[in-house]
Design an enzyme around this catalytic site. Structure first.
Site, short mmCIF file in Angstrom:
data_model
loop_
_atom_site.label_atom_id
_atom_site.label_comp_id
_atom_site.label_asym_id
_atom_site.label_seq_id
_atom_site.Cartn_x
_atom_site.Cartn_y
_atom_site.Cartn_z
N HIS A 65 46.42 76.68 100.38
CA HIS A 65 46.81 77.86 99.61
C HIS A 65 47.83 77.50 98.55
O HIS A 65 47.71 77.90 97.38
CB HIS A 65 47.37 78.89 100.58
CG HIS A 65 47.67 80.22 99.97
ND1 HIS A 65 48.37 81.20 100.61
CD2 HIS A 65 47.36 80.74 98.75
CE1 HIS A 65 48.49 82.26 99.83
NE2 HIS A 65 47.88 82.00 98.69
N GLU A 68 46.13 75.63 95.84
CA GLU A 68 45.38 76.54 94.96
C GLU A 68 46.29 77.07 93.84
O GLU A 68 45.89 77.13 92.68
CB GLU A 68 44.82 77.70 95.78
CG GLU A 68 44.20 78.82 94.96
CD GLU A 68 44.52 80.20 95.51
OE1 GLU A 68 44.93 81.07 94.73
OE2 GLU A 68 44.35 80.40 96.72
N HIS A 69 47.52 77.45 94.19
CA HIS A 69 48.47 77.94 93.19
C HIS A 69 48.93 76.83 92.25
O HIS A 69 48.98 77.00 91.04
CB HIS A 69 49.70 78.53 93.89
CG HIS A 69 49.50 79.89 94.45
ND1 HIS A 69 50.25 80.98 94.04
CD2 HIS A 69 48.66 80.37 95.39
CE1 HIS A 69 49.87 82.05 94.70
NE2 HIS A 69 48.90 81.71 95.54
N GLU A 166 54.48 85.62 99.53
CA GLU A 166 53.18 86.26 99.65
C GLU A 166 52.75 86.34 101.11
O GLU A 166 52.29 87.39 101.58
CB GLU A 166 52.12 85.47 98.86
CG GLU A 166 50.72 86.02 99.00
CD GLU A 166 49.64 85.10 98.44
OE1 GLU A 166 48.46 85.39 98.67
OE2 GLU A 166 49.99 84.10 97.79
#
Length: 973
Positions: A65, A68-69, A166
């Site tokens: 994750h 991905e950012h 998040e």
């Protein structure tokens, strides 16, 4: 066009035509790296690209994750710190995003403009395969430690990072905790055992070096799949793939894949907890889950879905009926059904709103239903209804919310990632025919129940209990960890933390050269909006509007009833009336019979209230009830009759059913807060701006959720329940005598038959004494803080503005993305660590609203909203900034939908005075906006002393002195 034509670097593997979707699917493979390219050739100018990579985490640090950012923060050819968000501004895209699933990461986009499409393709290919992965970007997007005062080593250490915050927000949701806890036990040994998004407690253990190593092994073409959709030829796309990326790689020397789960030899029962302010044991979740077969076995997947639908599809389905009617809990679990995105499928069912000591009874209830189905089977019409739903789903052209081509690509992505048969997963017709033949055997469903569930030892029963102390314990553990870390720092290490914080802060304000990136300009904007045309007529003494659209054999019917002036004691119950009317018995049937009939002949029936302010005065509101349904052409007449029954002959005397529905709505609304907190906060902030926004806050916003909970608590009293049913019936009686109109969407050759069926179903109604709905004007400041169970904040600030017909409306519409692009994104997301933030103009409420999403800050964010206005007024702005903001607005206006969705949008716009000419003129006004217009409206409308505020936070944050100083009225959700 030769669909098999390809670039020399690729080889053709196979092709298939899928008539039900009107596409050709072609599978290619890159000769050197083995990268598959799956192309969905369609006569559609909205082209889609997606690159997917198998990402298999072995822990819950969120490495996939965070990667991905971070991948989207600069690359070899585009060495700027934020190319992804910069391209959003410089594009006419209809979709841009990135996803992290449990075993893959995907980077998709869509655009109707060829130039824009290839611009984005170049940026995406470079970002994915040649990412810079700067350590400072890892600190910003993933996690870092800073001193509370970044320049003062005597202050406490704190964690920061976008993904860290998040996931704190995501794991504030009981449903997310439920799924992650379940996965931990269902998958004892493979990647699904872990939280691929990242557990906040584990995210801070991920090192920068681990991130780099994961990228090197997973972000390689041999571990990737390329998928495209649209009218651009495959060979043209492959030339870019090869030239920009693939030819620079050698084949990967390893195969990345998911290992099957170790199978349990006996069922297990486990207990976990979730954070809640309310430690009421009645807030417990109990679910049963089974691990099934592999999802890439298409026949097995369809069998699992058939069984799930037969058991759970609607209130007449045996297991759903039992879960809804039992007194053991308040509502079926939102996890009920089959999850098929992983290597092995999972079937889940259970209850929300139960107690820990009822876990065994809940299991006994479920097993009892399964044993009965295994013994006696189910009526063939229930199986036929599920097969009908599968057929309808396969044929429907979707595209509202997400491009249709991207929906198709995503439907085949899991199979591609797991090295299954992607073409078969898209072309369901042959498998559906096999399923239909198998399902004609009376023993088919009983045998499935036995094999997949009753005789399956890999079963987990999870009891998830509320714990009011767990959040405090986590906070204490985090503080203790940071305190221990600080005490172990020497001077050099403390200085390094401060130096990195300073370097990141400097990087975040660094102005990159935007000309490094490709772009589209205002000259690339199409001259006009594409708006479907209609014809009008009359049936049952009421207007009918017809849209001829390519719907692939489906029909869409809409019945509108103008909203009347309701007595004060009935108005609050209007959303309950509209929400329940399609869930109850009608036409002389009870609700179980009606639910079964809906499944047999329709693709769903729904109702909702539409309200919009006048273009010239937001205080004048028009309102309608819209009832709508869809069906295959052969069921069009039956759909019309069912719509008539739903509007005119609904049974509001089914008290037990209404009690069940109310409990289910409460559970769903309570669980929605952490996922849509920014919208709820904006609604609260703007609730004094117009009648519409006030009603939205009272009926569907935070105040509505609070009222819903209070009302639900009274309904165990039979007198209160009877009174509720009487009020709903009173509304239904009034709605029989309101002016109606109809709208239909289908292929041109079918419109006459669809209209004839509606004319036969509906009779003229009397509306001579009709008094239309009138809104009570409101324009006042609101300052509200709402407390609930959340580890992060949602902040909003709203200002009074003007309705859409005003000359300033275009400038206000452009101002939102202008402030987001130039100031708010950097201040709230990059520097502040929130998952998102921005601003937007809402013409219906005549308001301008700022917001943040999953935000670790509160007071500072509200200050940043004000600072963005000062930045606008005091800074010399470049033409490029304005052009990017205009492109953002125009691309949202031009975004295509499904054939039915575009017709519905056009119809509703006309209904509320936003005709095609009005919409075209507004779009042109957007294109003509100047920076001076933005500064003028900012000066005119933004007085911080008059701003309204809406905030969602937790009890600890609400108690801080800086928050108290805001003077907000505090509400308990």
């Amino acid at each position: 066009m030769n669909i098999m034509s390809h670039h020399p670097s690729f080889e053709h593997i196979r092709s298939a035509q899928i008539k039900s979707l009107n596409i050709d699917v072609v599978e290619f493979r890159h000769k050197k790296t083995g990268t598959p390219h799956i192309h969905l050739a369609a006569d559609n100018r909205e082209n889609v690209f997606l690159v997917g990579l198998r990402t298999i985490p072995t822990d819950s640090t969120g490495v996939a994750h965070i990667l991905e950012h971070t991948v989207l923060c600069g690359s070899e050819r585009y060495p700027v710190r934020d190319p992804f968000f910069m391209m959003i501004r410089r594009s006419l895209n209809t979709f841009m995003n990135a996803f992290t699933a449990s075993d893959w990461t995907a980077y998709p986009f869509a655009s109707q403009n060829r130039k824009d499409y290839f611009n984005l393709l170049d940026v995406y290919l470079d970002a994915v395969f040649f990412s810079r992965l700067d350590k400072l970007d890892f600190m910003q997007e993933g996690h870092r430690v800073e001193f509370e005062n970044p320049d003062d080593a005597t202050t406490d250490l704190v964690y920061k990072g976008v993904v860290f915050n998040e996931m704190k927000g995501a794991m504030s949701s009981p449903t997310s905790v439920l799924w992650q806890s379940l996965s931990k036990y269902l998958f004892p040994n493979n990647t699904y055992h872990h939280n691929s998004g990242g557990n906040p407690e584990a995210i801070t253990d991920l090192s920068y070096e681990q991130l780099l190593n994961f990228y090197k092994t997973h972000y390689h073409p041999s571990n990737a799949v390329l998928m495209t959709y649209g009218d651009i030829p495959a060979a043209e796309l492959q030339e870019r793939f090869d030239t920009q990326a693939l030819k620079r790689f050698e084949p990967l020397d390893r195969t990345i894949s998911v290992a099957p789960a170790h199978r349990l030899t006996s069922a297990i029962n486990v207990e976990e907890s979730y954070a809640s302010d309310d430690e009421n044991p009645d807030k417990t979740h109990v679910v049963l889950s089974w691990l099934l077969g592999e999802s890439i076995d298409l026949d097995e997947r369809l069998r699992a879905h058939l069984l799930s639908s037969v058991l759970l599809d609607n209130s007449a389905s045996p297991l759903m009926q039992a879960l809804e009617q039992t007194d053991l809990g308040t509502a079926p679990s939102p996890l009920c059904g089959v999850e098929d995105s992983a290597l092995e499928m999972v079937f889940v069912c259970g209850l929300d709103g139960t107690r820990p000591e009822r876990a065994a009874e809940t299991e006994a209830l479920i097993i009892g239903v399964l044993e009965k189905v295994a013994e006696t089977g189910v009526p063939q019409e229930q199986i036929d209804a599920v097969l009908h739903q599968l057929e309808l789903s396969q044929r429907e052209i979707r595209g509202d919310g997400m491009p249709f081509g991207l929906q198709l690509v995503l439907s085949g992505l899991s199979s591609a990632m797991l090295r299954g048969d992607t073409i078969a997963s898209l072309d369901l017709d042959p498998a559906l025919e096999r399923l239909r033949a198998d399902a004609s055997n009376p023993d088919f469903i009983p045998s499935l129940v036995k094999r997949l569930l009753l005789n399956n030892a890999h079963k987990v029963r999870l009891t998830l209990k509320p714990d009011s102390q767990i959040a405090d314990r986590r906070n204490e553990l985090e503080k203790s960890k940071l305190a221990k870390m600080k005490s172990a720092l020497d001077k050099k290490q403390a200085q390094e933390i401060m130096s990195l914080s300073k370097a990141l802060a400097e990087r975040q304000v660094l102005e990159d050269d935007p000309d490094i990136l490709p772009k589209v300009t205002l000259e690339d904007i199409p001259s006009d909006l594409t708006i479907p045309e209609n014809t009008v007529g009359e049936i049952a003494s009421a207007p009918i509007t017809r849209y001829a659209q390519g719907t692939n054999g489906l029909v869409y019917q809409h019945v509108l009833a103008e909203l009347p002036e309701l007595p004060d004691d009935l108005s609050p119950f209007l959303p309950i009336y509209s929400g329940f009317m399609a869930e109850l018995g009608s036409g002389g049937r009870n609700y179980l019979e009606t639910q079964a009939l809906q499944a047999q002949i329709t693709g769903g029936i729904s109702a909702h209230i539409m309200r919009r302010g006048d273009r010239n005065d937001e205080q004048k509101v028009s309102a309608y009830l819209m009832l709508r349904g869809k069906a295959l052409l052969r069921n069009s007449d039956a759909l019309a009759a069912l719509l008539n029954d739903t509007l005119c002959n609904v049974k509001f005397d089914e008290t037990t059913r209404i009690r069940e529905l109310f409990a289910q709505v409460r559970a769903a609304r309570e669980q929605s807060v952490t996922g849509s907190g920014h919208s709820l906060a904006m609604t609260a902030a703007a609730s004094g701006m117009s009648p519409n926004s006030k009603i939205a806050h009272e009926q569907s916003g935070l105040l509505g959720i609070k009222t819903l909970k209070q009302r639900d608590d009274t309904l165990d009293d039979p007198k209160e329940l009877k009174l509720l049913c009487e009020k709903l019936q009173a509304i239904a009686d009034i709605m029989q005598n309101t002016p109606r109109q109809f709208m239909v969407v289908s292929e041109a050759e079918n419109l006459a038959n669809v209209e004839k069926g509606l004319a036969q179903a509906f009779q003229s109604n009397q509306s001579a004494n009709f008094q239309p709905y009138q809104a009570q004007a409101i324009r006042e400041q609101r300052l509200e803080l709402w407390q609930t169970s959340t580890d992060v904040n949602f902040c909003a600030k709203a200002y009074e503005a003007v309705p859409s017909a005003h000359e300033d409306s275009a400038a206000l519409a452009v101002l939102g993305p202008f402030l987001r692009n130039g100031f708010l994104h950097r201040a709230i997301r990059e520097t502040g660590g929130a998952y998102g933030g921005g601003a937007s103009y809402d013409s219906d409420s005549a308001s301008f609203r700022f917001y943040s999403y999953r935000d670790p800050r509160l007071v500072q964010t509200l200050n940043d909203f004000d600072e963005s206005i000062e930045w606008l007024k005091s800074t010399q702005h470049q033409p490029q900034e304005l052009e990017e903001a205009i492109l953002n607005v125009v691309s949202s206006l031009d975004k295509p939908g499904s054939p039915a969705g575009e017709a519905r949008s056009a119809f509703q716009s006309d209904l509320f005075g936003r005709t095609a000419d009005v919409r075209q003129a507004f779009r042109q006004n957007i294109i003509n906006v100047k920076v001076a217009d933005l500064q003028r409206v900012a000066e005119r409308y933004f007085d911080s002393n008059k701003a309204s505020v809406g905030v969602i936070t937790n009890k600890n944050q609400a108690g801080e002195d800086s928050v108290k100083a805001l003077g907000l009225q505090v509400f308990e959700l």
